[in-house]
Design an enzyme around this catalytic site. Sequence first.
Site, PDB file in Angstrom:
ATOM      1  N   LYS A 217      70.205  41.808  11.683  1.00 17.26           N
ATOM      2  CA  LYS A 217      70.436  40.742  10.702  1.00 17.26           C
ATOM      3  C   LYS A 217      71.848  40.795  10.117  1.00 17.26           C
ATOM      4  O   LYS A 217      72.474  41.845  10.061  1.00 17.26           O
ATOM      5  CB  LYS A 217      69.351  40.770   9.624  1.00 17.26           C
ATOM      6  N   ARG A 253      60.084  45.727  12.980  1.00 17.13           N
ATOM      7  CA  ARG A 253      60.299  44.639  13.945  1.00 17.13           C
ATOM      8  C   ARG A 253      61.716  44.758  14.492  1.00 17.13           C
ATOM      9  O   ARG A 253      62.676  44.743  13.713  1.00 17.13           O
ATOM     10  CB  ARG A 253      60.094  43.301  13.236  1.00 17.13           C
TER      11      ARG A 253
HETATM   12  N1  HH2 Z   1      62.629  37.727  11.153  1.00 16.34           N
HETATM   13  C1  HH2 Z   1      62.849  36.734  12.043  1.00 16.34           C
HETATM   14  C2  HH2 Z   1      61.757  36.041  12.610  1.00 16.34           C
HETATM   15  N2  HH2 Z   1      60.491  36.370  12.309  1.00 16.34           N
HETATM   16  N3  HH2 Z   1      58.964  37.710  11.128  1.00 16.34           N
HETATM   17  C3  HH2 Z   1      58.716  38.684  10.243  1.00 16.34           C
HETATM   18  N4  HH2 Z   1      57.462  39.014   9.931  1.00 16.34           N
HETATM   19  N5  HH2 Z   1      59.729  39.379   9.630  1.00 16.34           N
HETATM   20  C4  HH2 Z   1      61.046  39.111   9.891  1.00 16.34           C
HETATM   21  O1  HH2 Z   1      61.933  39.757   9.292  1.00 16.34           O
HETATM   22  C5  HH2 Z   1      61.341  38.071  10.828  1.00 16.34           C
HETATM   23  C6  HH2 Z   1      60.250  37.377  11.432  1.00 16.34           C
HETATM   24  C7  HH2 Z   1      64.247  36.366  12.416  1.00 16.34           C
HETATM   25  O2  HH2 Z   1      64.668  37.102  13.526  1.00 16.34           O
HETATM   26  P1  HH2 Z   1      64.645  36.552  15.028  1.00 16.34           P
HETATM   27  O3  HH2 Z   1      63.257  36.277  15.476  1.00 16.34           O
HETATM   28  O4  HH2 Z   1      65.409  37.480  15.885  1.00 16.34           O
HETATM   29  O5  HH2 Z   1      65.519  35.232  14.956  1.00 16.34           O
HETATM   30  P2  HH2 Z   1      65.192  33.670  14.985  1.00 16.34           P
HETATM   31  O6  HH2 Z   1      64.305  33.377  13.821  1.00 16.34           O
HETATM   32  O7  HH2 Z   1      66.569  33.046  14.866  1.00 16.34           O
HETATM   33  O8  HH2 Z   1      64.513  33.358  16.287  1.00 16.34           O
END
Ligand code: HH2
Length: 272
Positions: A217, A253
């Site tokens: 992040k 995660r």
């Molecule tokens: N962060 C993201 C997405 N889903 N779910 C939970 N429970 N906690 C988190 O911190 C979280 C999440 C964002 O990360 P990422 O999936 O890599 O990115 P994007 O939302 O741009 O697909």
Amino acid sequence: MREPIERRFPRPSVMGVVNVTPDSFSDAGVNYAAEDAIVSARRLYAEGAAIVDVGGESTRPGAEAVSADEELRRIMPVVEGIAGDVPVSIDTSKAEVARRALELGAELVNDVTALRGDPELAGVVAEGGSYLCLMHMQGEPRTMQCDPRYEDVVAEVAAFLEQRLAFAMDAGVPEELVCLDPGIGFGKTVDHNFELLRRLDELTALGRPILIGFSRKSSLGKLLGDPEATTGSVAASVGAAVAAYERGATILRAHDVLEHVEALAAARAAHA
Ligand code: HH2
């Protein structure tokens, strides 16, 4: 009924991330083709992920929402391709997407809106008997990083998660199947994110396992001196995950699963 979530995912467990999207913040497009996403999910599981979180909608700051049809088109071939081999978490706020994924054997619904996005989702989770992650977010992805403010970020996140847990239980989701997540980067500054880690004991006091998603992040890139950063390094991600584990987090995660699994194994050995 499923075993309690803390037995299924003992501390520390790693949740691998597979974004089947063209626009995610750290891995945009890498797994947009279903066959690539399937290979990635299998690799993350082989590297030691306890479960793989499959998402078809980016929630990065500024992201636009996608329709249920488009989300289904993205995730269904992937969930179908790994179901039965790789434990699946479905990262969605939509009841229809969750329902179809659960039918294929997904075992966890990861909802970044904590059951505020779709009035039908709580019922789908209760009926499906799946695990559930409830996450805190201030605002919505399109605007959430425009000057987020709190009187006391930890107290407000704790109160919110407690209230959403009660809501889920009222809808018929058993408490033992739920984990809670402060939502690192979802309407939070660098200071807010690290204060949540520093005072994680106030969230573990809610009595449910805590999931932390600090992986890659932008706060990590900003911490290391780039005010315009949109991502963070693997090393900083691992450091944040170990710090979260040390403060009581259960599920971490992560995009870079092998590095997290190895670091957490070492951190865990120090507790034995
Ligand atoms: N962060 C993201 C997405 N889903 N779910 C939970 N429970 N906690 C988190 O911190 C979280 C999440 C964002 O990360 P990422 O999936 O890599 O990115 P994007 O939302 O741009 O697909």
